[in-house]
Design a protein around this motif. Structure first.
Motif, PDB file in Angstrom:
ATOM      1  N   GLY A 134       0.831  -1.216   0.000  1.00 11.08           N
ATOM      2  CA  GLY A 134       0.000   0.000   0.000  1.00 11.08           C
ATOM      3  C   GLY A 134       0.857   1.254   0.000  1.00 11.08           C
ATOM      4  N   HIS A 135       1.917   1.243   0.792  1.00 17.83           N
ATOM      5  CA  HIS A 135       2.850   2.375   0.854  1.00 17.83           C
ATOM      6  C   HIS A 135       3.475   2.611  -0.528  1.00 17.83           C
ATOM      7  CE1 HIS A 135       6.052   4.847   2.863  1.00 17.83           C
ATOM      8  NE2 HIS A 135       6.742   4.428   1.813  1.00 17.83           N
ATOM      9  N   GLU A 136       3.933   1.551  -1.163  1.00 19.28           N
ATOM     10  CA  GLU A 136       4.575   1.696  -2.480  1.00 19.28           C
ATOM     11  C   GLU A 136       3.556   2.123  -3.538  1.00 19.28           C
ATOM     12  OE1 GLU A 136       7.796   1.640  -2.621  1.00 19.28           O
ATOM     13  OE2 GLU A 136       7.999   0.928  -0.563  1.00 19.28           O
ATOM     14  N   ILE A 137       2.362   1.562  -3.465  1.00 17.46           N
ATOM     15  CA  ILE A 137       1.301   1.937  -4.414  1.00 17.46           C
ATOM     16  C   ILE A 137       1.006   3.432  -4.291  1.00 17.46           C
ATOM     17  CG2 ILE A 137      -1.209   1.710  -4.796  1.00 17.46           C
ATOM     18  CD1 ILE A 137      -0.823  -1.344  -4.253  1.00 17.46           C
ATOM     19  N   ALA A 138       0.996   3.943  -3.062  1.00 13.96           N
ATOM     20  CA  ALA A 138       0.717   5.372  -2.860  1.00 13.96           C
ATOM     21  C   ALA A 138       1.816   6.245  -3.461  1.00 13.96           C
ATOM     22  CB  ALA A 138       0.532   5.666  -1.369  1.00 13.96           C
ATOM     23  N   HIS A 139       3.075   5.816  -3.378  1.00  7.73           N
ATOM     24  CA  HIS A 139       4.149   6.578  -4.045  1.00  7.73           C
ATOM     25  C   HIS A 139       3.831   6.721  -5.542  1.00  7.73           C
ATOM     26  CE1 HIS A 139       7.044   7.298  -0.922  1.00  7.73           C
ATOM     27  NE2 HIS A 139       7.366   6.036  -0.722  1.00  7.73           N
ATOM     28  N   ILE A 140       3.251   5.679  -6.114  1.00  5.30           N
ATOM     29  CA  ILE A 140       2.939   5.704  -7.554  1.00  5.30           C
ATOM     30  C   ILE A 140       1.703   6.559  -7.835  1.00  5.30           C
ATOM     31  CG2 ILE A 140       2.183   4.289  -9.510  1.00  5.30           C
ATOM     32  CD1 ILE A 140       3.969   2.020  -8.305  1.00  5.30           C
ATOM     33  N   SER A 184      14.942   7.584  -1.959  1.00  4.92           N
ATOM     34  CA  SER A 184      15.213   8.931  -1.464  1.00  4.92           C
ATOM     35  C   SER A 184      14.003   9.860  -1.595  1.00  4.92           C
ATOM     36  CB  SER A 184      16.433   9.521  -2.173  1.00  4.92           C
ATOM     37  OG  SER A 184      16.308   9.371  -3.565  1.00  4.92           O
ATOM     38  N   PHE A 185      12.952   9.527  -0.903  1.00  2.40           N
ATOM     39  CA  PHE A 185      11.768  10.385  -0.855  1.00  2.40           C
ATOM     40  C   PHE A 185      11.892  11.346   0.312  1.00  2.40           C
ATOM     41  CE2 PHE A 185      10.378   6.442  -2.824  1.00  2.40           C
ATOM     42  CZ  PHE A 185       9.758   6.918  -3.964  1.00  2.40           C
ATOM     43  N   ASP A 186      11.220  12.496   0.212  1.00  2.00           N
ATOM     44  CA  ASP A 186      11.278  13.395   1.368  1.00  2.00           C
ATOM     45  C   ASP A 186      10.233  12.976   2.397  1.00  2.00           C
ATOM     46  OD1 ASP A 186       8.815  14.602   0.870  1.00  2.00           O
ATOM     47  OD2 ASP A 186       9.703  16.247  -0.254  1.00  2.00           O
ATOM     48  N   ASP A 189       6.469  13.149   1.587  1.00  2.00           N
ATOM     49  CA  ASP A 189       6.008  12.093   0.685  1.00  2.00           C
ATOM     50  C   ASP A 189       5.925  10.753   1.410  1.00  2.00           C
ATOM     51  OD1 ASP A 189       5.799  13.916  -1.317  1.00  2.00           O
ATOM     52  OD2 ASP A 189       7.536  13.237  -2.466  1.00  2.00           O
ATOM     53  N   GLU A 190       6.890  10.494   2.289  1.00  2.00           N
ATOM     54  CA  GLU A 190       6.861   9.237   3.048  1.00  2.00           C
ATOM     55  C   GLU A 190       5.635   9.188   3.959  1.00  2.00           C
ATOM     56  OE1 GLU A 190       8.332   6.878   2.219  1.00  2.00           O
ATOM     57  OE2 GLU A 190      10.259   7.446   1.413  1.00  2.00           O
ATOM     58  N   ASN A 191       5.365  10.300   4.643  1.00  2.00           N
ATOM     59  CA  ASN A 191       4.198  10.321   5.521  1.00  2.00           C
ATOM     60  C   ASN A 191       2.907  10.129   4.731  1.00  2.00           C
ATOM     61  OD1 ASN A 191       5.459  10.562   8.005  1.00  2.00           O
ATOM     62  ND2 ASN A 191       5.624  12.787   7.846  1.00  2.00           N
ATOM     63  N   LEU A 231      15.074  -0.699   2.333  1.00  2.00           N
ATOM     64  CA  LEU A 231      13.700  -0.238   2.458  1.00  2.00           C
ATOM     65  C   LEU A 231      13.568   0.843   3.524  1.00  2.00           C
ATOM     66  CD1 LEU A 231      10.728  -0.617   1.688  1.00  2.00           C
ATOM     67  CD2 LEU A 231      10.627  -2.464   3.336  1.00  2.00           C
ATOM     68  N   PHE A 232      12.943   1.918   3.142  1.00  2.00           N
ATOM     69  CA  PHE A 232      12.678   3.034   4.049  1.00  2.00           C
ATOM     70  C   PHE A 232      13.972   3.673   4.558  1.00  2.00           C
ATOM     71  CE2 PHE A 232       8.719   0.381   5.174  1.00  2.00           C
ATOM     72  CZ  PHE A 232       8.072   0.829   4.049  1.00  2.00           C
ATOM     73  N   ALA A 233      15.018   3.578   3.746  1.00  2.00           N
ATOM     74  CA  ALA A 233      16.322   4.097   4.148  1.00  2.00           C
ATOM     75  C   ALA A 233      16.270   5.560   4.557  1.00  2.00           C
ATOM     76  CB  ALA A 233      17.309   3.928   3.004  1.00  2.00           C
ATOM     77  N   SER A 234      15.522   6.347   3.812  1.00  2.00           N
ATOM     78  CA  SER A 234      15.525   7.778   4.089  1.00  2.00           C
ATOM     79  C   SER A 234      14.228   8.178   4.764  1.00  2.00           C
ATOM     80  CB  SER A 234      15.650   8.539   2.774  1.00  2.00           C
ATOM     81  OG  SER A 234      14.474   8.326   2.025  1.00  2.00           O
ATOM     82  N   HIS A 235      13.495   7.219   5.181  1.00  2.00           N
ATOM     83  CA  HIS A 235      12.183   7.527   5.738  1.00  2.00           C
ATOM     84  C   HIS A 235      12.338   8.255   7.066  1.00  2.00           C
ATOM     85  CE1 HIS A 235       9.725   4.459   3.235  1.00  2.00           C
ATOM     86  NE2 HIS A 235      10.581   5.142   2.516  1.00  2.00           N
ATOM     87  N   PRO A 236      11.285   8.987   7.457  1.00  2.00           N
ATOM     88  CA  PRO A 236      11.369   9.702   8.727  1.00  2.00           C
ATOM     89  C   PRO A 236      11.744   8.747   9.847  1.00  2.00           C
ATOM     90  CG  PRO A 236       9.322  10.210   7.600  1.00  2.00           C
ATOM     91  CD  PRO A 236      10.006   9.169   6.788  1.00  2.00           C
TER      92      PRO A 236
END
Ligand code: ZN
Length: 363
Positions: A134-140, A184-186, A189-191, A231-236
Protein backbone atom coordinates in the motif's frame (compact mmCIF):
# COMPACT_ATOMS: atom_id res chain seq x y z
CA UNK A 1 8.32 32.24 -26.89
CA UNK A 2 5.13 32.01 -28.90
CA UNK A 3 3.26 30.97 -25.76
CA UNK A 4 4.41 34.08 -23.92
CA UNK A 5 3.25 36.41 -26.67
CA UNK A 6 -0.13 34.77 -26.89
CA UNK A 7 -0.68 35.06 -23.18
CA UNK A 8 0.22 38.75 -23.15
CA UNK A 9 -2.29 39.39 -25.91
CA UNK A 10 -5.00 37.56 -24.00
CA UNK A 11 -4.25 39.49 -20.83
CA UNK A 12 -4.39 42.89 -22.51
CA UNK A 13 -7.60 42.07 -24.37
CA UNK A 14 -9.18 41.02 -21.13
CA UNK A 15 -8.27 44.28 -19.37
CA UNK A 16 -10.25 47.49 -19.66
CA UNK A 17 -8.15 50.64 -20.20
CA UNK A 18 -8.78 51.86 -16.64
CA UNK A 19 -7.01 48.86 -15.25
CA UNK A 20 -4.07 49.14 -17.61
CA UNK A 21 -1.39 49.34 -14.92
CA UNK A 22 -2.85 46.39 -13.08
CA UNK A 23 -2.96 44.48 -16.32
CA UNK A 24 0.66 45.30 -17.04
CA UNK A 25 1.62 44.12 -13.57
CA UNK A 26 -0.32 40.92 -14.04
CA UNK A 27 1.20 40.43 -17.46
CA UNK A 28 4.69 40.75 -16.00
CA UNK A 29 3.86 38.27 -13.28
CA UNK A 30 2.37 35.95 -15.88
CA UNK A 31 5.53 36.22 -17.93
CA UNK A 32 7.62 35.26 -14.92
CA UNK A 33 5.41 32.23 -14.30
CA UNK A 34 5.70 31.20 -17.91
CA UNK A 35 9.46 31.48 -17.72
CA UNK A 36 9.41 29.19 -14.68
CA UNK A 37 7.03 26.77 -16.38
CA UNK A 38 9.27 26.68 -19.42
CA UNK A 39 11.97 25.12 -17.23
CA UNK A 40 9.70 22.39 -15.95
CA UNK A 41 9.17 19.16 -17.79
CA UNK A 42 5.64 18.02 -18.34
CA UNK A 43 5.47 14.24 -18.07
CA UNK A 44 2.39 12.65 -19.59
CA UNK A 45 0.91 9.43 -18.26
CA UNK A 46 2.25 7.55 -21.29
CA UNK A 47 5.75 8.84 -20.58
CA UNK A 48 5.35 8.04 -16.90
CA UNK A 49 4.51 4.42 -17.79
CA UNK A 50 7.40 4.22 -20.23
CA UNK A 51 9.83 5.56 -17.61
CA UNK A 52 8.42 3.16 -15.04
CA UNK A 53 8.75 0.19 -17.39
CA UNK A 54 12.39 1.01 -18.11
CA UNK A 55 13.22 1.62 -14.44
CA UNK A 56 11.56 -1.71 -13.58
CA UNK A 57 13.70 -3.40 -16.22
CA UNK A 58 16.84 -2.01 -14.57
CA UNK A 59 15.68 -3.13 -11.11
CA UNK A 60 14.99 -6.62 -12.48
CA UNK A 61 18.41 -6.71 -14.12
CA UNK A 62 20.01 -5.64 -10.84
CA UNK A 63 18.19 -8.03 -8.48
CA UNK A 64 16.68 -10.74 -10.71
CA UNK A 65 13.11 -12.02 -10.47
CA UNK A 66 11.91 -15.02 -8.46
CA UNK A 67 10.76 -17.41 -11.20
CA UNK A 68 7.78 -18.68 -9.26
CA UNK A 69 4.29 -18.04 -10.62
CA UNK A 70 2.57 -19.08 -7.37
CA UNK A 71 4.30 -16.47 -5.22
CA UNK A 72 3.74 -13.80 -7.89
CA UNK A 73 0.06 -14.73 -8.07
CA UNK A 74 -0.22 -14.40 -4.30
CA UNK A 75 1.56 -11.03 -4.04
CA UNK A 76 -0.32 -9.68 -7.07
CA UNK A 77 -3.65 -10.72 -5.54
CA UNK A 78 -2.98 -8.62 -2.44
CA UNK A 79 -1.57 -5.79 -4.57
CA UNK A 80 -4.45 -5.69 -7.04
CA UNK A 81 -7.03 -5.57 -4.26
CA UNK A 82 -5.23 -2.49 -2.92
CA UNK A 83 -4.59 -0.87 -6.30
CA UNK A 84 -8.21 -1.03 -7.38
CA UNK A 85 -9.12 1.09 -4.33
CA UNK A 86 -6.96 3.95 -5.63
CA UNK A 87 -7.76 6.85 -7.92
CA UNK A 88 -5.49 5.26 -10.53
CA UNK A 89 -7.01 1.78 -10.61
CA UNK A 90 -6.65 1.73 -14.40
CA UNK A 91 -2.84 1.73 -14.45
CA UNK A 92 -1.32 -1.54 -15.70
CA UNK A 93 -0.45 -2.60 -12.14
CA UNK A 94 2.38 -5.11 -12.08
CA UNK A 95 3.73 -6.79 -8.94
CA UNK A 96 7.22 -8.21 -9.08
CA UNK A 97 9.08 -10.33 -6.53
CA UNK A 98 12.80 -9.56 -6.74
CA UNK A 99 15.22 -12.42 -6.17
CA UNK A 100 17.34 -11.09 -3.31
CA UNK A 101 17.72 -11.67 0.43
CA UNK A 102 18.01 -7.89 0.92
CA UNK A 103 14.88 -6.40 2.49
CA UNK A 104 13.51 -3.83 0.08
CA UNK A 105 10.54 -2.59 -1.90
CA UNK A 106 10.55 -0.24 -4.86
CA UNK A 107 7.78 1.74 -6.51
CA UNK A 108 8.49 2.51 -10.12
CA UNK A 109 6.22 5.10 -11.80
CA UNK A 110 3.24 4.01 -13.81
CA UNK A 111 2.24 0.99 -11.71
CA UNK A 112 5.30 -1.23 -11.20
CA UNK A 113 5.60 -2.41 -7.60
CA UNK A 114 8.62 -4.49 -6.59
CA UNK A 115 9.11 -6.32 -3.32
CA UNK A 116 12.08 -8.50 -2.48
CA UNK A 117 12.16 -12.10 -1.34
CA UNK A 118 13.88 -10.78 1.80
CA UNK A 119 11.02 -8.41 2.58
CA UNK A 120 8.48 -11.22 2.11
CA UNK A 121 10.54 -13.38 4.48
CA UNK A 122 10.55 -10.64 7.12
CA UNK A 123 6.79 -9.99 7.05
CA UNK A 124 4.71 -12.12 9.42
CA UNK A 125 1.31 -11.92 7.77
CA UNK A 126 -0.70 -10.69 4.80
CA UNK A 127 -1.66 -7.44 6.55
CA UNK A 128 2.03 -6.49 6.84
CA UNK A 129 2.52 -7.29 3.16
CA UNK A 130 -0.54 -5.14 2.37
CA UNK A 131 0.93 -2.29 4.45
CA UNK A 132 4.20 -2.35 2.51
CA UNK A 133 2.52 -2.73 -0.89
CA UNK A 134 0.00 0.00 0.00
CA UNK A 135 2.85 2.37 0.85
CA UNK A 136 4.58 1.70 -2.48
CA UNK A 137 1.30 1.94 -4.41
CA UNK A 138 0.72 5.37 -2.86
CA UNK A 139 4.15 6.58 -4.05
CA UNK A 140 2.94 5.70 -7.55
CA UNK A 141 -0.59 7.10 -7.37
CA UNK A 142 0.74 10.40 -5.95
CA UNK A 143 3.51 10.51 -8.59
CA UNK A 144 6.06 11.19 -5.84
CA UNK A 145 9.14 10.25 -7.87
CA UNK A 146 8.33 12.17 -11.03
CA UNK A 147 7.21 15.23 -9.06
CA UNK A 148 10.30 15.20 -6.83
CA UNK A 149 12.58 15.10 -9.84
CA UNK A 150 10.68 17.92 -11.52
CA UNK A 151 10.83 20.00 -8.32
CA UNK A 152 14.49 19.31 -7.69
CA UNK A 153 15.29 20.42 -11.23
CA UNK A 154 17.57 17.43 -11.49
CA UNK A 155 16.57 17.47 -15.09
CA UNK A 156 15.79 20.71 -16.88
CA UNK A 157 14.91 21.59 -20.37
CA UNK A 158 17.65 23.31 -22.23
CA UNK A 159 17.17 26.80 -23.57
CA UNK A 160 16.24 25.72 -27.08
CA UNK A 161 13.53 23.42 -25.71
CA UNK A 162 13.36 20.87 -28.45
CA UNK A 163 13.18 17.70 -26.38
CA UNK A 164 10.85 15.19 -27.98
CA UNK A 165 8.60 12.88 -26.02
CA UNK A 166 11.06 10.02 -26.30
CA UNK A 167 13.97 12.25 -25.28
CA UNK A 168 12.18 13.26 -22.08
CA UNK A 169 11.73 9.57 -21.21
CA UNK A 170 15.39 8.82 -21.93
CA UNK A 171 16.54 11.77 -19.85
CA UNK A 172 14.39 10.81 -16.85
CA UNK A 173 15.03 7.05 -16.63
CA UNK A 174 18.47 7.47 -14.99
CA UNK A 175 17.45 9.99 -12.29
CA UNK A 176 14.20 8.12 -11.56
CA UNK A 177 16.10 4.83 -11.17
CA UNK A 178 18.55 6.49 -8.77
CA UNK A 179 15.74 7.90 -6.69
CA UNK A 180 13.76 4.66 -6.62
CA UNK A 181 16.69 2.37 -5.76
CA UNK A 182 17.94 4.73 -3.04
CA UNK A 183 14.44 5.23 -1.60
CA UNK A 184 15.21 8.93 -1.46
CA UNK A 185 11.77 10.39 -0.86
CA UNK A 186 11.28 13.40 1.37
CA UNK A 187 9.56 13.18 4.69
CA UNK A 188 6.27 14.64 3.48
CA UNK A 189 6.01 12.09 0.68
CA UNK A 190 6.86 9.24 3.05
CA UNK A 191 4.20 10.32 5.52
CA UNK A 192 1.67 10.63 2.73
CA UNK A 193 2.57 7.16 1.44
CA UNK A 194 2.14 5.74 4.96
CA UNK A 195 -1.19 7.44 5.45
CA UNK A 196 -2.65 6.55 2.06
CA UNK A 197 -1.09 3.07 2.17
CA UNK A 198 -2.70 2.09 5.47
CA UNK A 199 -6.01 3.57 4.31
CA UNK A 200 -5.84 1.26 1.28
CA UNK A 201 -5.01 -1.73 3.47
CA UNK A 202 -7.93 -0.89 5.73
CA UNK A 203 -10.30 -0.41 2.78
CA UNK A 204 -9.57 -3.98 1.71
CA UNK A 205 -10.04 -5.29 5.27
CA UNK A 206 -6.49 -5.57 6.64
CA UNK A 207 -5.41 -4.31 10.07
CA UNK A 208 -3.76 -0.99 9.14
CA UNK A 209 -1.37 -0.97 12.11
CA UNK A 210 0.37 -4.02 10.60
CA UNK A 211 2.65 -1.63 8.68
CA UNK A 212 3.92 -0.32 12.01
CA UNK A 213 4.49 -3.91 13.16
CA UNK A 214 6.58 -4.55 10.06
CA UNK A 215 8.57 -1.34 10.61
CA UNK A 216 9.25 -2.34 14.15
CA UNK A 217 10.75 -5.67 13.01
CA UNK A 218 12.70 -3.80 10.35
CA UNK A 219 14.01 -1.29 12.89
CA UNK A 220 15.21 -4.12 15.13
CA UNK A 221 16.93 -5.71 12.14
CA UNK A 222 18.64 -2.43 11.23
CA UNK A 223 19.77 -1.63 14.77
CA UNK A 224 23.38 -0.54 14.81
CA UNK A 225 23.40 -0.09 11.05
CA UNK A 226 24.95 3.27 10.23
CA UNK A 227 24.74 3.25 6.46
CA UNK A 228 21.59 4.01 4.52
CA UNK A 229 20.03 0.63 4.20
CA UNK A 230 17.38 -0.56 1.82
CA UNK A 231 13.70 -0.24 2.46
CA UNK A 232 12.68 3.03 4.05
CA UNK A 233 16.32 4.10 4.15
CA UNK A 234 15.53 7.78 4.09
CA UNK A 235 12.18 7.53 5.74
CA UNK A 236 11.37 9.70 8.73
CA UNK A 237 12.73 8.47 12.02
CA UNK A 238 11.16 5.08 12.42
CA UNK A 239 9.86 5.59 15.96
CA UNK A 240 7.90 8.75 15.23
CA UNK A 241 6.72 7.19 12.01
CA UNK A 242 5.44 4.08 13.77
CA UNK A 243 3.66 6.24 16.32
CA UNK A 244 1.97 8.22 13.59
CA UNK A 245 0.91 5.07 11.74
CA UNK A 246 -0.55 3.64 14.94
CA UNK A 247 -2.43 6.89 15.64
CA UNK A 248 -3.86 6.95 12.12
CA UNK A 249 -4.59 3.24 12.23
CA UNK A 250 -6.55 3.61 15.47
CA UNK A 251 -9.20 5.54 13.54
CA UNK A 252 -9.68 2.65 11.12
CA UNK A 253 -11.58 -0.47 12.09
CA UNK A 254 -10.38 -3.57 10.21
CA UNK A 255 -8.39 -6.09 12.21
CA UNK A 256 -7.57 -8.96 9.83
CA UNK A 257 -3.93 -10.09 9.86
CA UNK A 258 -4.32 -13.23 7.72
CA UNK A 259 -1.25 -15.00 9.04
CA UNK A 260 -2.10 -18.61 8.12
CA UNK A 261 -2.62 -17.91 4.40
CA UNK A 262 0.55 -15.82 4.35
CA UNK A 263 2.62 -18.62 5.82
CA UNK A 264 1.06 -21.09 3.39
CA UNK A 265 2.24 -18.98 0.43
CA UNK A 266 5.51 -17.45 1.64
CA UNK A 267 8.11 -19.95 2.75
CA UNK A 268 11.24 -17.83 2.60
CA UNK A 269 13.55 -17.69 5.60
CA UNK A 270 14.62 -14.24 6.75
CA UNK A 271 18.35 -13.54 6.86
CA UNK A 272 19.79 -11.16 9.40
CA UNK A 273 21.71 -8.20 8.07
CA UNK A 274 25.13 -9.76 8.61
CA UNK A 275 24.27 -12.85 6.55
CA UNK A 276 22.80 -11.13 3.47
CA UNK A 277 25.14 -12.07 0.58
CA UNK A 278 26.81 -8.95 -0.80
CA UNK A 279 27.19 -8.09 -4.45
CA UNK A 280 30.79 -8.38 -5.65
CA UNK A 281 32.74 -5.34 -6.69
CA UNK A 282 31.86 -4.16 -10.17
CA UNK A 283 28.54 -6.01 -10.42
CA UNK A 284 25.99 -4.54 -12.78
CA UNK A 285 24.11 -1.63 -11.27
CA UNK A 286 26.02 -2.01 -8.05
CA UNK A 287 26.73 1.59 -7.29
CA UNK A 288 24.04 3.08 -9.43
CA UNK A 289 22.45 2.97 -12.81
CA UNK A 290 25.51 4.15 -14.63
CA UNK A 291 27.67 1.10 -14.13
CA UNK A 292 27.29 -2.29 -15.69
CA UNK A 293 25.73 -3.63 -18.82
CA UNK A 294 22.20 -2.57 -18.04
CA UNK A 295 23.03 1.12 -17.86
CA UNK A 296 21.47 3.51 -20.31
CA UNK A 297 23.87 5.69 -22.23
CA UNK A 298 24.01 9.18 -20.80
CA UNK A 299 21.85 11.62 -22.72
CA UNK A 300 23.82 13.83 -25.05
CA UNK A 301 23.29 17.30 -23.73
CA UNK A 302 23.77 19.42 -26.80
CA UNK A 303 21.90 17.30 -29.24
CA UNK A 304 18.91 16.60 -27.05
CA UNK A 305 18.66 19.95 -25.32
CA UNK A 306 17.71 18.02 -22.22
CA UNK A 307 20.50 18.77 -19.82
CA UNK A 308 21.02 16.54 -16.84
CA UNK A 309 22.06 19.10 -14.28
CA UNK A 310 22.33 16.77 -11.36
CA UNK A 311 22.55 13.36 -12.91
CA UNK A 312 24.14 10.23 -11.53
CA UNK A 313 27.56 11.79 -11.02
CA UNK A 314 27.46 10.98 -7.32
CA UNK A 315 27.19 7.28 -7.96
CA UNK A 316 29.83 7.47 -10.64
CA UNK A 317 32.12 8.97 -8.03
CA UNK A 318 31.17 6.25 -5.61
CA UNK A 319 31.78 3.51 -8.14
CA UNK A 320 35.28 4.85 -8.71
CA UNK A 321 36.14 4.22 -5.08
CA UNK A 322 34.24 1.01 -4.63
CA UNK A 323 35.65 -1.43 -2.13
CA UNK A 324 34.70 -4.88 -0.99
CA UNK A 325 31.95 -3.96 1.47
CA UNK A 326 28.63 -2.27 0.99
CA UNK A 327 29.37 0.00 3.92
CA UNK A 328 32.35 1.52 2.19
CA UNK A 329 30.09 2.42 -0.71
CA UNK A 330 27.81 4.32 1.62
CA UNK A 331 24.99 1.85 1.20
CA UNK A 332 23.72 -0.78 3.59
CA UNK A 333 23.75 -4.57 3.14
CA UNK A 334 20.13 -4.77 1.94
CA UNK A 335 20.70 -2.24 -0.81
CA UNK A 336 24.02 -3.87 -1.70
CA UNK A 337 22.68 -7.45 -1.65
CA UNK A 338 23.29 -9.85 -4.50
CA UNK A 339 20.42 -10.56 -6.84
CA UNK A 340 19.28 -13.59 -8.78
CA UNK A 341 20.29 -14.35 -12.38
CA UNK A 342 16.93 -14.16 -14.19
CA UNK A 343 15.42 -10.73 -14.93
CA UNK A 344 12.38 -12.08 -16.84
CA UNK A 345 8.96 -10.92 -15.69
CA UNK A 346 6.69 -13.64 -14.36
CA UNK A 347 3.30 -12.87 -15.86
CA UNK A 348 0.22 -13.97 -14.02
CA UNK A 349 -3.42 -13.34 -14.89
CA UNK A 350 -5.93 -13.02 -12.10
CA UNK A 351 -9.61 -12.90 -13.02
CA UNK A 352 -12.17 -10.75 -11.20
CA UNK A 353 -13.78 -13.91 -9.84
CA UNK A 354 -10.45 -15.18 -8.50
CA UNK A 355 -9.78 -11.83 -6.89
CA UNK A 356 -13.22 -11.82 -5.26
CA UNK A 357 -12.61 -15.33 -3.90
CA UNK A 358 -9.22 -14.21 -2.60
CA UNK A 359 -10.77 -11.21 -0.83
CA UNK A 360 -13.17 -13.52 1.00
CA UNK A 361 -10.15 -15.02 2.72
CA UNK A 362 -9.40 -11.72 4.49
CA UNK A 363 -10.95 -12.20 7.86
ZN1 ZN B 1 8.48 5.15 0.84
Amino acid sequence: MRQVVLTLVVLSLASPAAAQFGALDRAQKGLKKLEQARDEIVVTEDQERQIGAEVSEKLRARFGVVQDAAVHRYVASVGLLLARETSRAGLPWTFIVLDTDGVNAFASPGGYVHITRGALALAANEAQLAGVLGHEIAHITERHTINAIRKSKAVQLGAERSGSRREIVTALVGPVYEMVIENSFDRGDENEADQKGIALAAAVGYAPAALADFLSVLAARNRGQRERNGLFASHPETTSRMEKIRRDAARLTPTALVAARYKAHVKYAAKDLASVPQAPEGAAGLAGSTSGKTAEPAPKKKKLSLGLLKPTSKSEGESAQVSASGGARGVGPDRNATGGPNPALVNVTISAAELAAFQKGIA
